[in-house]
Write an enzyme that holds these catalytic residues in place. Sequence first.
Site, PDB file in Angstrom:
ATOM      1  N   ASN A  71       0.810  -1.213   0.000  1.00 16.53           N
ATOM      2  CA  ASN A  71       0.000   0.000   0.000  1.00 16.53           C
ATOM      3  C   ASN A  71       0.849   1.272   0.000  1.00 16.53           C
ATOM      4  OD1 ASN A  71      -2.382   1.815   0.872  1.00 16.53           O
ATOM      5  ND2 ASN A  71      -0.950   1.984   2.577  1.00 16.53           N
ATOM      6  N   TYR A  79       4.045   8.844 -11.029  1.00 13.83           N
ATOM      7  CA  TYR A  79       3.059   8.143 -10.194  1.00 13.83           C
ATOM      8  C   TYR A  79       2.189   7.213 -11.046  1.00 13.83           C
ATOM      9  CZ  TYR A  79      -0.578   7.650  -6.577  1.00 13.83           C
ATOM     10  OH  TYR A  79      -1.467   7.165  -5.656  1.00 13.83           O
TER      11      TYR A  79
END
Lengths: 78, 245
Positions: free
Chosen positions: B87, B152
């Site tokens: 995560n 990203y």
Amino acid sequence: MSDIAERVKKIVVEHLGVEEAKVTETASFIDDLGADSLDTVELVMAFEEEFGIEIPDDAAEKILTVKDAIDFIQSKSA
Amino acid sequence: MFDLTGKTALVTGASGGIGAAIAKALHARGATVALHGTKVAALESLAAELGERAKVVPANLSDPAAVEQLAKDAEAALGQVDILVNNAGLTKDTLILRMKDEDWQTVLDVNLTAGFRLSRALVKGMMKRRWGRIIGITSVVGVTGNPGQVNYAASKAGMIGFSKALAQEVASRNITVNCLAPGMIQTAMTDVLTDAQKEAMSGRIPAGRLGTPGDIAAGVVYLASEEAGYVTGQTLHVNGGMAMI
């Protein structure tokens, strides 16, 4: 039969779930014992653990039969 | 349903809003959790809140040696790792013309490469035990793209491809590998936005609101569960309908 050969065969029997009689020295993991590519990686990992050795990728690729495994481990342990 | 009693989980980035919610949800279902992050105080307080069955395993994910050590620490703390939730993630947003090599590299290292290293280290035990769950928290922008986030978006798209390939490698060992792609979620990252910005954003979301960390955690619990054992190589989009893919 050497101790190494016994231990190798035991691992193969346990891991692949095959009959001990089928695990002859000339038996090929993939062709004779029904292993897939992941099984062969797992077998190599199991050999490394059992014998406390490192089996590099280029050597692992050449371990196709029970005898190949025994010979390689013997050469490392000698 | 979705009982995780007796299972163990490593959640990276557990000091963040989404990571903490995931850790809490897995814990609430009975799992023992290892909380990874870099803010030790935040992890300690989350562990204290959870009480039993919670361990703290800090590490800097941009350091390869630290990632290898994290896998060992988690296995030592939990005995074994059944569920890995990759995560942890960070952003270094800027338009490509202004993006420095290190902005690209750091984002790829933490968001993608750390997950690869942890998966490689922990899948070994999962294979031996014939049970495992690897869950990557990706992002809607990994599929749709977003200006200012080439690094990203690439890292998140990379995680999806990584998961599909790994899913095929280990499916026969009863290990599933899936992604969950959050849309716009209320976290520290979106708290800094003005009300006007939030309203504009909600306007683009059919559900008419930002998501909550709990919305994401519920999806992770599902993917981690025994019941989801036939789901692998998939990306579950949790985004209020903002992108239907």
